[in-house]
Design an enzyme around this catalytic site. Sequence first.
Site, PDB file in Angstrom:
ATOM      1  N   LYS A 170      -3.049   3.768  64.534  1.00 26.80           N
ATOM      2  CA  LYS A 170      -3.642   4.962  65.147  1.00 26.80           C
ATOM      3  C   LYS A 170      -5.100   5.032  64.720  1.00 26.80           C
ATOM      4  CE  LYS A 170      -4.461   9.108  63.893  1.00 26.80           C
ATOM      5  NZ  LYS A 170      -5.758   9.328  64.632  1.00 26.80           N
ATOM      6  N   GLY A 201      -4.217   8.932  69.295  1.00 31.68           N
ATOM      7  CA  GLY A 201      -3.719  10.281  69.051  1.00 31.68           C
ATOM      8  C   GLY A 201      -4.476  10.961  67.947  1.00 31.68           C
ATOM      9  N   ASP A 202      -4.092  12.202  67.672  1.00 26.62           N
ATOM     10  CA  ASP A 202      -4.691  12.932  66.569  1.00 26.62           C
ATOM     11  C   ASP A 202      -3.727  12.934  65.386  1.00 26.62           C
ATOM     12  OD1 ASP A 202      -2.738  14.788  67.280  1.00 26.62           O
ATOM     13  OD2 ASP A 202      -4.154  16.165  68.221  1.00 26.62           O
ATOM     14  N   GLY A 203      -4.182  13.530  64.292  1.00 23.00           N
ATOM     15  CA  GLY A 203      -3.365  13.515  63.092  1.00 23.00           C
ATOM     16  C   GLY A 203      -2.099  14.317  63.236  1.00 23.00           C
ATOM     17  N   GLY A 205      -0.358  15.075  65.940  1.00 19.21           N
ATOM     18  CA  GLY A 205       0.628  14.544  66.874  1.00 19.21           C
ATOM     19  C   GLY A 205       1.138  13.169  66.521  1.00 19.21           C
ATOM     20  N   VAL A 206       0.228  12.202  66.333  1.00 21.71           N
ATOM     21  CA  VAL A 206       0.632  10.812  66.101  1.00 21.71           C
ATOM     22  C   VAL A 206       0.620  10.451  64.615  1.00 21.71           C
ATOM     23  CG1 VAL A 206      -0.013   8.401  66.549  1.00 21.71           C
ATOM     24  CG2 VAL A 206      -0.044  10.072  68.406  1.00 21.71           C
ATOM     25  N   GLY A 207      -0.406  10.879  63.906  1.00 18.73           N
ATOM     26  CA  GLY A 207      -0.476  10.545  62.482  1.00 18.73           C
ATOM     27  C   GLY A 207       0.705  11.075  61.696  1.00 18.73           C
ATOM     28  N   GLU A 245      -7.063   4.956  50.898  1.00 23.26           N
ATOM     29  CA  GLU A 245      -8.462   4.923  50.468  1.00 23.26           C
ATOM     30  C   GLU A 245      -9.066   6.219  50.966  1.00 23.26           C
ATOM     31  OE1 GLU A 245     -12.276   5.001  51.172  1.00 23.26           O
ATOM     32  OE2 GLU A 245     -11.938   3.205  52.382  1.00 23.26           O
ATOM     33  N   CYS A 279     -18.175   6.229  52.529  1.00 21.10           N
ATOM     34  CA  CYS A 279     -17.470   6.852  51.408  1.00 21.10           C
ATOM     35  C   CYS A 279     -18.007   6.387  50.063  1.00 21.10           C
ATOM     36  CB  CYS A 279     -15.975   6.569  51.513  1.00 21.10           C
ATOM     37  SG  CYS A 279     -15.577   4.826  51.747  1.00 21.10           S
ATOM     38  N   GLU A 379     -18.066  15.958  49.144  1.00 20.10           N
ATOM     39  CA  GLU A 379     -18.567  14.814  49.897  1.00 20.10           C
ATOM     40  C   GLU A 379     -19.348  15.315  51.116  1.00 20.10           C
ATOM     41  OE1 GLU A 379     -16.813  10.446  51.000  1.00 20.10           O
ATOM     42  OE2 GLU A 379     -15.507  12.150  51.395  1.00 20.10           O
TER      43      GLU A 379
END
Length: 474
Positions: A170, A201-203, A205-207, A245, A279, A379
Amino acid sequence: MQSYLKHYIDGAWVDSIGGHRHDVIDPATEQPCTEITLGTPADVDAAVAAARTAFETFSQTSVAERAALLERIIEEYKKRIPDLAQAVSREMGAPIGFAMAAQVPAGLGHFLSTLKALNAFQFEERLGRSKIVHEPLGVVAMITPWNWPLNQVTAKVAPALAAGDTMILKPSEESPGCAMILAEILDAAGVPKGVFNLVNGDGAGVGNALSRHKDVDMVSFTGSTRAGIAVAQAAAATVKRVHQELGGKAANLVLQGADLGAVLPPTVQGVLANSGQSCIAPTRLLVHASQVEEASAIVKAMMEGTEVGDPTQMGAHIGPVVNKAQFDKIQGLIQSAIDEGATLVTGGTGRPDGRNVGYFIKPTLFADVTPDMRIAQEEVFGPVATITRYETEDEAVKIANGTPYGLSATISGDPAAAAKVAPRLRAGLVTINSWSPDGNAPFGGYKQSGNGRENGKFGLADFMEVKTVVGEPG
């Protein structure tokens, strides 16, 4: 407008089961540039089923077969470099020259380093009367971010293929185009059906569906610490391996007496590259009190000498940040530093002069920043640096370690002296007079920056299981 409305499942481009259309916004123009379909848990079920079936045969392939597959992927990847660069530039705002020189080669580098690691990897060893065996892990879910999209996708896909795993990717819905092109590359290279699957997808729904799926053996996630916690919680019920990560807040510990004119430019460049959306960007400069004014002048000149411009144009400029949410977050953090009493040396809130459209950020430097300020702890993910003064090396080390993160740290100064300080820094990566990692060396964090490692033989090992066989004849 680029259109990628299908998912790649079981070796074919297929319609979503109940998904809906989503526009990707060009951060330089604030206009739609790509359309995808945000998938559903039903799409995830179909992709996981394909990967589970494919694992039965792909896990039994030989090292030589998987090495040959990686070689074919490398050749197909090279053919698509211009297309990949255009997708990265268009969707997340990287200047096209930077996309060609850094973003796209980073992805190729993972396939090359993984091939090298695969050919040298020791899959079996004897330990007394036991045989220790590294074996394919299973079905791997991969959830990746938008900031270095090819780098972070290939850091997972390459070792998973090398290990004999099957996978569902994803990619970020903010920069999906290069992942869709990568799917075309893998298909052209002859990756067997079901081995690699892609569901946009987004977090939510799919994540989430991937993280909690009972037939997924491992979830590998790169992104924010907040989202990483949610992934781990979703995965806990099925006791799958969680490989992460996460966020970073890298210090740049400038050793007392360092030649600032020589050591600061290559390390501060990490704050500006990719518009600060890395990052491992060493944004927190820790400078001895005797050199603060000199350091401030050098970094101020770098910030003011950095052009912010159109990502479609060649040049050494930086582009916008990825979206309005990131733009607003960065503006808020800049304002918080002003409100909390930091000294604004250059930059500040608002767009650069002449920019009325697009998510462009002024390269910004603050001095007199104390460790308790928000901008020293959170961050930023933009071209924003801070200077904090220290009196002793012990104090500098304490400040460097004084955040919840431990992904990377930088030391600027004499390399021999830096080597003595490096063991005291609680970070998975320590760079000396540079900010870039080594693609063959392990990459990952301490503390809330994650767990597990990517790159080279260490990344390959993290995508495998270890089995002990006792009593087998030697």
